[in-house]
Scaffold this active site. Structure first.
Site, PDB file in Angstrom:
ATOM      1  N   HIS A 148      32.193 -46.249  48.466  1.00  0.00           N
ATOM      2  CA  HIS A 148      31.745 -47.706  48.073  1.00  0.00           C
ATOM      3  C   HIS A 148      32.803 -48.369  47.346  1.00  0.00           C
ATOM      4  CE1 HIS A 148      27.605 -46.337  49.568  1.00  0.00           C
ATOM      5  NE2 HIS A 148      27.713 -45.658  48.386  1.00  0.00           N
TER       6      HIS A 148
ATOM      7  N   CYS B 258      30.317 -39.527  56.191  1.00  0.00           N
ATOM      8  CA  CYS B 258      29.000 -39.017  56.743  1.00  0.00           C
ATOM      9  C   CYS B 258      29.174 -37.892  57.718  1.00  0.00           C
ATOM     10  CB  CYS B 258      28.387 -40.044  57.474  1.00  0.00           C
ATOM     11  SG  CYS B 258      28.079 -41.470  56.571  1.00  0.00           S
TER      12      CYS B 258
END
Length: 224
Positions: free
Chosen positions: A81, A181
């Site tokens: 992020h 991910c």
């Protein structure tokens, strides 16, 4: 069940500290669970951070360098992020909507697909891989899928937390510090990487409009 009152949208001023922002979100979720608050959608941009969900493997944290690393209680694996990425955290009471985790994830993904369609970006789901993906024919193959939005949630007492991270114009090189991910057969992209130069404010407006298609008054969550 349907929701009669739309959630309030609450901005955590950017660039936000990840752990402080999570604390604000969790506090609101606890208040909803105890009947002392109404639903909300938190939005922000974080200061640079790598976060690992409940399925994150240590060997997939490749090279964080000086970027902080935080283990978090959302589902999913590693992600990054930072500036240029819009965080959207719906804090919703599924007790008043539909107690169905799969339907909720499906609705989150549908929301992002509708949002991206506002900017002529065709996005899609991938079976077994949460998140939103685009086909990159401009990279020499019609089969490569790049992720443009990550999904990771936590649900406690049927109140939702965490949610989505949409890449508007981040430094995509930052994703090189992890296996994003856990996916190795595709890359990471953004609106800017796809040639869409769009302001954060425009994306937020589209997010608010598209949200109602899946979660607004009179809708049945997960159905469209």
């Amino acid at each position: 069940m349907t929701q009669a009152t739309p959630p309030v949208w609450l901005e955590i001023p950017p660039l936000s500290d990840y752990q402080a922002a999570v604390a604000d979100m969790q506090s609101h979720a606890h208040a909803i669970a105890s009947g002392h608050a109404s639903e909300a959608v938190f939005f922000t941009e974080h200061s640079p951070v790598y976060t690992g969900g409940t399925s994150a493997r240590p060997e997939e944290l490749l090279n964080p360098r000086a970027t902080p690393v935080v283990r978090t209680n959302r589902g999913g694996q590693w992600t990054w992020h930072g500036p240029g990425q819009l965080i959207l955290w719906p804090v919703l009471d599924l007790n008043t909507r539909r107690r169905d985790v799969r339907a909720y994830i499906h609705a989150l993904e549908g929301w992002m697909i509708d949002l991206l369609a506002c900017f002529t970006v065709t996005a899609e789901r991938r079976t077994g891989l949460p998140g939103i993906w685009v086909r990159r024919r401009d990279r020499g193959t019609a089969t490569q899928m790049d992720k443009i939005a990550a999904v990771g949630v936590r649900i406690s007492k049927w109140v939702t937390m965490h949610g989505l991270a949409l890449n508007i114009d981040p430094d995509l090189g930052c994703f090189g510090g992890i296996v994003p991910c856990g996916v190795t057969d595709g890359g990471v992209t953004s609106l800017a990487d796809m040639g869409q130069i769009i302001t954060r404010e425009e994306v937020i407006m589209a997010a608010q409009d598209s949200f109602n298609n899946w979660f607004g008054p009179g809708t049945v969550m997960g159905q469209r």
